[in-house]
Design an enzyme around this catalytic site. Sequence first.
Site, PDB file in Angstrom:
ATOM      1  N   LYS A  66       0.805  -1.228   0.000  1.00  0.00           N
ATOM      2  CA  LYS A  66       0.000   0.000   0.000  1.00  0.00           C
ATOM      3  C   LYS A  66       0.835   1.273   0.000  1.00  0.00           C
ATOM      4  O   LYS A  66       0.368   2.329  -0.448  1.00  0.00           O
ATOM      5  CB  LYS A  66      -0.939   0.007   1.212  1.00  0.00           C
ATOM      6  CG  LYS A  66      -2.117  -0.959   1.116  1.00  0.00           C
ATOM      7  CD  LYS A  66      -3.181  -0.415   0.196  1.00  0.00           C
ATOM      8  CE  LYS A  66      -4.473  -1.229   0.315  1.00  0.00           C
ATOM      9  NZ  LYS A  66      -5.553  -0.643  -0.493  1.00  0.00           N
ATOM     10  N   SER A 121       0.732  -9.914  -0.519  1.00  0.00           N
ATOM     11  CA  SER A 121       0.521  -8.466  -0.529  1.00  0.00           C
ATOM     12  C   SER A 121       0.736  -7.787   0.810  1.00  0.00           C
ATOM     13  O   SER A 121       0.906  -6.568   0.863  1.00  0.00           O
ATOM     14  CB  SER A 121      -0.882  -8.138  -1.049  1.00  0.00           C
ATOM     15  OG  SER A 121      -1.868  -8.762  -0.251  1.00  0.00           O
TER      16      SER A 121
END
Length: 414
Positions: free
Chosen positions: A58, A312
């Site tokens: 992110k 992720s």
Amino acid sequence: MTSKHVAGPTLDEFEAARATVAKVAQSTPMETSRYLSSLLGSEVFLKCENLQRTGSYKLRGAYNRLSQLTPDERAKGVIAASAGNHAQGVALAARELGIKATIFMPLGVALPKLEATREYGAEVVLAGNIFNESLKAAKERAAETGAIFIAPFDHEHVITGQGTLGLEILDEVPDVDTIIVPIGGGGLISGVASAVKQKAATLGRTVRIIGVQAENAAAYPPSLAAGEPVNVEVQPTICDGIAVARPGTLNFDIIKDTVDEVVTVSDDDTARALVMLLERAKLVVEPAGAVGVAAIMAKKIKKSGKTVAILSGGNIDPLLLQRIVGHGLAASERYLKLRVMLPDRPGQLARTAEIVSEQNANVVEVLHTRHGRGLQISEVELELHIETRGKEHRKQVVKALRDEGYKVRISDDI
């Protein structure tokens, strides 16, 4: 540099974002997995964004987005909503750029994510029980104060920043055939798919992109079938980082044109994947970050050449990890819970433990009671929690106890 344009930002924009994002983001490791390769029948690599700064990808999108703000916009400060990873990405990006950040998070957010966001210098506001409620509150505060709302996935600059991960993958595995990407709102996969498809085209190659959602929060399959974003009711899931009720508008438009397939996995599938990553890869990964591996292990992915699964994120509450590991062992049939009826006389507890030991299994917990429903006065019930090596070993342990004349029931409520 130019290429045949597909949906999403241009390849030139992705390359420019890469230079911007490199100021704060690391080039994360690319690991091989012999175990997953043997399951899939193709070489499998793990892209370890769980080892990125802030613990997830992110940061890429957040820093790229904040870098595009004008001086006047920076002076107003930024507001974001997040279950954790976007929060940390925005908080660190804002700190690096000297911008005041306020982050809205759900009331039940994992403590490590909450504390890390505060430590990066952001003000945290807890609002709402689920992400969508936090999102609504954040947008209302932004409208009231004039601060700049930083969307978690549905913004071109965020998408462009996330797509830099795709370019990195192509550098590290130039002949990759398939990339497997977790999907929540769609920020990561829309960026990766667009960047990779465009870059691969300049090299005369094609790359297959597969998205993975948690089945209890899977908005993309019905949205793709309908041809437009639709809302779904998010059910409880361990994959809180991708529990999004509706696809992002920009993300959906890119995904419908660039993503080849979207599959779903259960929480049991994901728990098994987390245990495997801990045991075999020595990697701590949060549930949302492990769904690509879960899809391989659940045989949702077809063999298709060299495959990269993106891990992720790695931000997981240790208490949740403890519960998931136990659940994952049970889902892998390596944890057995038995109820054994015993005659109420000395030596029976020791004998059952001896039988289990003779089968090379390990008793980790014992509950001994005379007061269970259905017990005769002359009986006691023994509840055994046993670690085993898998399905066949479980059967072996149960058979050994039954062969000794014990009444054994297997319990699934672990």
